[in-house]
Design a protein around this motif. Structure first.
Motif, PDB file in Angstrom:
ATOM      1  N   HIS A 164      -2.376  -1.165   4.296  1.00  0.00           N
ATOM      2  CA  HIS A 164      -2.105  -0.490   3.332  1.00  0.00           C
ATOM      3  C   HIS A 164      -0.453  -0.944   2.647  1.00  0.00           C
ATOM      4  O   HIS A 164       0.242  -0.911   3.465  1.00  0.00           O
ATOM      5  N   SER A 208      -4.175  -7.724   1.604  1.00  0.00           N
ATOM      6  CA  SER A 208      -4.328  -6.345   2.174  1.00  0.00           C
ATOM      7  C   SER A 208      -5.759  -5.698   1.834  1.00  0.00           C
ATOM      8  O   SER A 208      -6.267  -5.258   2.618  1.00  0.00           O
ATOM      9  N   HIS A 252       0.837   1.834  -5.706  1.00  0.00           N
ATOM     10  CA  HIS A 252       1.423   0.772  -4.640  1.00  0.00           C
ATOM     11  C   HIS A 252       2.710   0.625  -4.985  1.00  0.00           C
ATOM     12  O   HIS A 252       3.479   0.115  -4.136  1.00  0.00           O
ATOM     13  N   THR A 274       2.649  -0.661   0.082  1.00  0.00           N
ATOM     14  CA  THR A 274       3.433   0.046  -0.683  1.00  0.00           C
ATOM     15  C   THR A 274       4.702  -0.486  -1.231  1.00  0.00           C
ATOM     16  O   THR A 274       5.401  -1.044  -0.322  1.00  0.00           O
TER      17      THR A 274
END
Length: 114
Positions: free
Chosen positions: A86, A79, A111, A88
């Motif tokens: 992004h 990433s 994250h 997560t």
């Protein structure tokens, strides 16, 4: 690459020895943490998670944390190399948080969601 968890005989309680002798748990061949010296006790499922030490469940939880941390670090590295991505991590079934809490602590907190 899958391997198996190795449990040193010196860390096994006598009543658990028979169970662990037959235990074969395939796992991702991830780096093993030095749980006693390098990891904050609050992230250890046997200490912060209050699981009974050296039981098959506690050993599996530690291995899961090691494996997920290895995979998550690789995804975060990928990433960071791609400015438009992004990442997560979401643990939707976090229960007691024995996976989500250590991941959040060992990785960047922004994250992880649990």
């Amino acid at each position: 690459i899958l391997s198996s968890i190795h449990v040193p005989k010196s860390s096994i309680c006598k009543d658990e020895e028979e169970t662990l002798n037959t235990l074969h748990i395939p796992i991702l061949d991830a780096p093993v943490f030095d749980w006693e010296h390098s990891i904050d006790a609050s992230f250890d499922p046997q200490k912060g998670g209050k699981l009974k030490a050296n039981t098959p469940r506690a050993i599996r939880k530690r291995a899961a944390i090691e494996a997920f941390t290895c995979v998550a670090k690789a995804l975060l590295q990928h990433s960071s190399n791609n400015n438009n991505t992004h990442v997560t991590f979401v643990d939707a079934g976090s229960g007691a948080g024995n996976l989500a809490i250590p991941l959040a602590g060992l990785l960047l907190k922004d994250h992880c969601l649990a």
